[in-house]
Scaffold this active site. Structure first.
Site, PDB file in Angstrom:
ATOM      1  N   GLY A  60       0.690  -1.063  -0.034  1.00 17.55           N
ATOM      2  CA  GLY A  60      -0.020   0.059   0.084  1.00 17.55           C
ATOM      3  C   GLY A  60       0.872   1.497   0.148  1.00 17.55           C
ATOM      4  N   HIS A 223      -0.615   4.875   7.345  1.00 23.75           N
ATOM      5  CA  HIS A 223      -1.658   3.689   7.524  1.00 23.75           C
ATOM      6  C   HIS A 223      -3.141   4.139   7.819  1.00 23.75           C
ATOM      7  CE1 HIS A 223       2.718   2.262   8.569  1.00 23.75           C
ATOM      8  NE2 HIS A 223       2.323   1.188   7.647  1.00 23.75           N
ATOM      9  N   CYS A 416      -7.620  -5.351  12.641  1.00 23.52           N
ATOM     10  CA  CYS A 416      -7.801  -6.016  13.647  1.00 23.52           C
ATOM     11  C   CYS A 416      -8.264  -7.380  13.653  1.00 23.52           C
ATOM     12  CB  CYS A 416      -7.811  -5.453  14.937  1.00 23.52           C
ATOM     13  SG  CYS A 416      -7.276  -6.460  16.377  1.00 23.52           S
ATOM     14  N   THR A 459       1.015  -6.692  13.539  1.00 23.24           N
ATOM     15  CA  THR A 459       1.503  -6.810  14.941  1.00 23.24           C
ATOM     16  C   THR A 459       0.989  -7.807  15.864  1.00 23.24           C
ATOM     17  OG1 THR A 459       1.681  -4.306  14.859  1.00 23.24           O
ATOM     18  CG2 THR A 459       1.709  -5.326  16.928  1.00 23.24           C
ATOM     19  N   LEU A 512      -3.326  -5.711  23.630  1.00 28.21           N
ATOM     20  CA  LEU A 512      -3.927  -7.118  24.112  1.00 28.21           C
ATOM     21  C   LEU A 512      -3.077  -7.757  25.433  1.00 28.21           C
ATOM     22  CD1 LEU A 512      -1.504  -9.548  23.055  1.00 28.21           C
ATOM     23  CD2 LEU A 512      -2.608  -9.123  20.920  1.00 28.21           C
ATOM     24  N   PRO A 573      -8.952  -2.924  20.437  1.00 27.64           N
ATOM     25  CA  PRO A 573      -9.383  -4.055  19.716  1.00 27.64           C
ATOM     26  C   PRO A 573      -8.717  -5.230  19.872  1.00 27.64           C
ATOM     27  CG  PRO A 573      -9.035  -1.969  18.444  1.00 27.64           C
ATOM     28  CD  PRO A 573      -8.390  -1.673  19.667  1.00 27.64           C
TER      29      PRO A 573
END
Length: 591
Positions: A60, A223, A416, A459, A512, A573
């Site tokens: 991208g 991004h 995610c 990630t 997380l 998320p």
């Protein structure tokens, strides 16, 4: 700007790489691993060895990364999915494709997922006896030193300068440590700021306008991350540049990363983020040059303008300044050195190079095979029960995916939820085809780790893979005859310690980890799986009130993270997804 896009089958990265190689002789593609390398840099090419340069990252941003593979620039890259890091396996494949006795310099943009995957690939290469150095590029000034102290500066326009200049240094025969020093000097003496009229449109995603009709944003990432601040009404190019240059040049204690003095050799790069016309970009370049000269007495020694590192069709531009005088040495000589990389201004191909494509086929190479550990652990598991637990967790992920994706669209790049689903789909297929060795606890978890690494990317894929790999080793080292709750408890703690070697994230950083550590600690305290799953859920809920300190969400303005105040705040998320996964596991296990 138009948010319409052509329909695609979802797989546009690999065809892009093949198309690039078709029009650029001297490039070879490893299709399965999405690796592009310079054919003349392969170990069996017969050419004199030199330090090889390997880079890559999410797709991208074209022409970055594959567009900078060429003589006098990069030797190989690994391409991830759109805005997602390539897996460790892909990166290792790129390293092996151009392995050199003089060593390999890995160049990576400073984003959490990229650092994890490229770092792990570097460690694997070192373990295999290769000489490897890694340089992380961070040149963004939109985030001040205080806020960015943990994550550092994002890698933006200077990435391209590092590719070009370090590539030329390697072509001049410098040793690995010397090439790494040149690359680091470019990073240390470069600054970048970007501005845009809107966010880009990601192929396969529903287009949506983030900014109002009369709004613009300064500090945009590559991004789709929100910038430092939004404003209106729309300014003229001259007014916009006058707001951007102080962020690069003012001596504010929190944002002054590089000093620039009159008469120093400065390189100016004006980068199209993908959606500006060449006419507007050239106009912006001239306005920038005039203001540098008139307001700051800085006369750029070199000026380059074009689309070097983009955000798909992002309607904006970035300004990068490199202080070549402070970078020292032969920086400008390396900058001027010719290259065949298509992403740069100067290209040269010999007739012999073109002969390779005259046959009508793009040169391809076989994929590097994944080497699975074939040594059993002796820790038995029930295949059907293991599969049942996995499928229950996957079902939970599918259930929460829309909400996780929505959360991540606000706080990150929106991938995610779909990334977690991709991992689940790969595991479902493997269970269906009986390719997971679930009858051996350690081998089964190792297989899951490999599948997660290959199918998820980004990630979260890296974090899950590292944790699962260490979990498998903990199970293997337990010496137990079968997998029990006690075995899993001890191995979980070992795995968390291993994960902390590769991420700065800790509880309270809004990642997380805020769900994972409470889960592991509850198990360690003997509270049982159900209480541990509840602790993970509670930890995820607590992220609603936290400020992000690492990851892409750390670059997002606080007001963006407060959009869900009606729910109690916007949760992380990744933490929400992990909590759902663990709940599915525990429920299926009968707790």
């Amino acid at each position: 700007m138009s948010h319409k896009q052509f329909k695609s089958d979802g797989n546009i990265v690999t065809p892009y790489l093949l198309g690039l190689a078709r029009s650029n002789p001297g490039l070879t593609v490893i299709k399965h691993d999405r690796v592009v390398f310079r054919t003349a840099s392969a170990p069996n090419s017969g050419n004199p060895p030199k330090v090889s340069l390997v880079s890559g990252g999410g797709s991208g941003h074209e022409p970055t990364h594959a567009g900078f593979v060429g003589e006098g620039a990069l030797d190989a890259i690994a391409a991830g999915a759109i805005f997602a890091s390539p897996s460790t396996k892909q990166i290792y494949s790129a390293i092996k494709a151009v392995e050199s006795p003089k060593g390999t310099l890995i160049i990576v943009k400073n984003y959490t997922g990229d650092i994890i995957h490229f770092g792990l690939a570097a460690e694997r290469a070192k373990a295999a006896g290769m000489k490897v150095e890694l340089v992380a590029v961070g040149d963004d000034v939109s985030v001040g030193k205080k806020k960015g102290s943990l994550v550092g500066r994002r890698g933006l326009g200077a990435t391209v300068l590092v590719h070009k200049i370090a590539g030329a240094a390697a072509s001049h025969g410098l040793e690995l440590a010397e090439v790494a020093e040149v690359a680091q000097s470019v990073v240390d003496n470069s600054v970048t700021i970007a501005a845009s009229l809107d966010h880009c449109t990601v192929p396969g995603h529903k287009p949506e306008a983030i900014l109002g009709e009369n709004e613009y944003e300064i500090g945009m990432g590559i991004h789709n991350e929100s910038g430092t601040y939004k404003s209106s009404p729309l300014p003229s190019i001259s007014e916009l540049v006058s707001q951007m240059l102080p962020l690069l040049l003012d001596e504010d204690e929190d944002r002054s990363y590089v000093k620039f003095e009159p008469k120093e050799d400065v390189v100016l790069m004006v980068n199209n983020m993908g959606g500006m016309s060449n006419l507007e970009l050239g106009y912006a370049a001239e306005v920038i040059s005039e203001q540098l000269i008139d307001k700051y007495q800085i006369v750029p020694k070199r000026t380059i303008t074009g689309a070097f590192i983009t955000a798909l069709n992002g309607p904006g531009f970035g300004i990068t300044l490199m202080n070549a005088s402070k970078a020292g040495g032969d920086i400008l000589k390396y900058f001027d050195y010719p290259t065949t990389a298509s992403g740069w201004n100067q290209m040269y191909h010999s007739a012999k190079d073109w002969e390779v494509l005259a046959k009508g086929q793009v040169p391809t190479a076989p994929s590097l095979k994944t080497l699975r550990n074939e040594k059993g652990s002796g820790v038995k598991a029930d295949y059907d029960t293991f599969a049942k637990i996995l499928l229950a967790g996957i079902a939970k992920i599918n259930e929460v995916e829309p909400k996780v994706t929505w959360y991540d669209t606000i706080a990150g790049d929106g991938d995610c939820g779909t990334t977690l689903v991709s991992g689940g789909e790969a595991l479902e297929e493997a269970i269906k085809n009986h390719t997971l060795r679930l009858e051996d606890a350690a081998l089964g978890i190792e297989d899951i780790a490999y599948m997660v690494e290959d199918s998820m990317g980004g990630t979260s894929g890296g974090l899950y893979s590292i944790y699962l790999s260490a979990l498998a080793q903990g199970v293997r080292d337990s010496g137990d005859k079968e997998l029990t709750a006690e075995t899993f408890k001890k191995a979980s703690n070992v795995a968390l310690d291993a994960l902390y070697k590769y991420t700065r994230a800790r509880p309270g950083y809004r990642t997380l980890i805020d769900a994972l550590q409470p889960f592991v600690e509850a198990l360690k305290a003997g509270k049982g799986p159900r209480a541990a799953a509840q602790a993970a859920y509670d930890g995820a809920e607590k992220t609603r009130k936290m400020d992000a300190l690492v990851g892409r969400a750390s670059y997002v303005a606080k007001e963006e993270l407060r959009k869900l105040d009606s729910e109690g705040g916007l949760p992380d998320p990744g933490a929400v997804g992990l909590a759902a996964l663990l709940d599915g596991f525990v429920t299926a296990a009968g707790y």
